[in-house]
Design an enzyme around this catalytic site. Structure first.
Site, PDB file in Angstrom:
ATOM      1  N   SER A  15      -5.915  12.281 -28.384  1.00 33.70           N
ATOM      2  CA  SER A  15      -5.798  13.707 -28.094  1.00 33.70           C
ATOM      3  C   SER A  15      -5.186  14.453 -29.280  1.00 33.70           C
ATOM      4  O   SER A  15      -5.678  14.356 -30.399  1.00 33.70           O
ATOM      5  CB  SER A  15      -5.001  13.892 -26.808  1.00 33.70           C
ATOM      6  OG  SER A  15      -5.221  15.168 -26.253  1.00 33.70           O
ATOM      7  N   ASP A  67     -10.721  12.920 -22.883  1.00 33.38           N
ATOM      8  CA  ASP A  67      -9.397  12.692 -23.464  1.00 33.38           C
ATOM      9  C   ASP A  67      -8.918  11.252 -23.266  1.00 33.38           C
ATOM     10  O   ASP A  67      -8.834  10.753 -22.146  1.00 33.38           O
ATOM     11  CB  ASP A  67      -8.413  13.663 -22.810  1.00 33.38           C
ATOM     12  CG  ASP A  67      -7.098  13.774 -23.554  1.00 33.38           C
ATOM     13  OD1 ASP A  67      -6.572  12.736 -23.993  1.00 33.38           O
ATOM     14  OD2 ASP A  67      -6.594  14.901 -23.692  1.00 33.38           O
TER      15      ASP A  67
END
Length: 262
Positions: free
Chosen positions: A37, A150
């Protein structure tokens, strides 16, 4: 030799740049990186040779609202097209892992298979986008036949990518930017959603933290929220000053004077 694993954390991930700036100033050898991320973004640009303070300047010059466009899709609210073009502008169209100055592993989540997926070769931008594609907010990134989102969803501190690397003498430092915050305010739906996600993701880092040779987790980051981008200089400074304060621990780690957690 240090291997760094960077967690996700939204705006709090800006602290990773401060950590890197401090490590450069201390002249400590960083030889391998892994990230997820916001941590994936910091790790990628650093691995590409962009100095941490320059990455910070690039970030401050970006308009977050202009990077997002409504997707009108049942899979997510926003497109990542503009984000991808921004990455290509600075990393290069068709950039690959092999072109980086340091070995890098990026982690995403295959939302259909329900498994964590690592990338360390081939095209660079698609895995970077995937690692940063927050579920529901962004559409999944379709890459290599997978629906990717993610990486922090299942693995928000990818230390195993470094521990399993064939790199003798590598000392793994986990850099976690989501410290526990018992005083978190939950007084609206936004606060409730953010708190729920933080607690859920925190659970998948427990074992990873224990496996690090050294964990850097600045407690002051607990007062910042996922979208606190306006406080970027403060967040950067927290990572920078905290790492400088850990200089003795980091040097002891390099001398093998700290116990191996494994």
């Amino acid at each position: 030799m240090l291997g760094l694993a960077f967690s996700g954390g939204g705006a709090r991930g800006i602290a990773h740049l401060g950590v890197l700036a401090a490590l450069d100033e201390l002249e400590l050898p960083v030889v391998r990186l892994a990230g997820v991320s916001s941590g994936a973004i910091a790790a990628t640009f650093y691995a590409a040779g962009v100095p941490p303070r320059e990455i910070m300047r690039l970030l401050q010059g970006v308009s977050i609202p202009r990077l997002t466009r409504v997707a009108l899709s049942r899979y997510g609210l926003l497109h990542m097209d503009a984000v991808g073009r921004l990455f290509e502008q600075h990393l290069g169209v068709g950039a690959t892992f092999e072109q980086l100055r340091l070995p890098l592993t990026l982690v995403a989540t295959d939302i259909e298979a329900g498994e964590s997926v690592r990338f360390s070769s081939g095209l660079l931008v698609p895995p970077l986008l995937a690692s940063s594609a927050v579920p529901i907010l962004y559409r999944p990134v379709v890459y290599k036949g997978r629906q990717l989102v993610d990486g922090g969803l299942l693995n928000n501190l990818p230390v195993e990518a470094l521990l399993e690397a064939e790199h003798p003498g590598l000392r793994v430092v986990g850099v976690h930017c989501n410290p526990p915050n018992a005083a978190a305010q939950v007084n609206n739906i936004r606060g409730l959603v953010e708190r729920t996600l933080n607690l859920a993701i925190a659970g998948n880092t427990v074992l990873s933290k224990q496996r690090c040779h050294l964990l850097l987790e600045p407690p002051a980051l607990g007062q910042y929220r996922t979208m606190s981008f306006r406080q970027a200089p403060e967040i950067f400074d927290i990572g920078y000053r905290y790492t400088l304060a850990q200089a003795a621990q980091l040097r002891a780690l390099l001398k093998n004077e700290l116990p191996d957690p494994r």
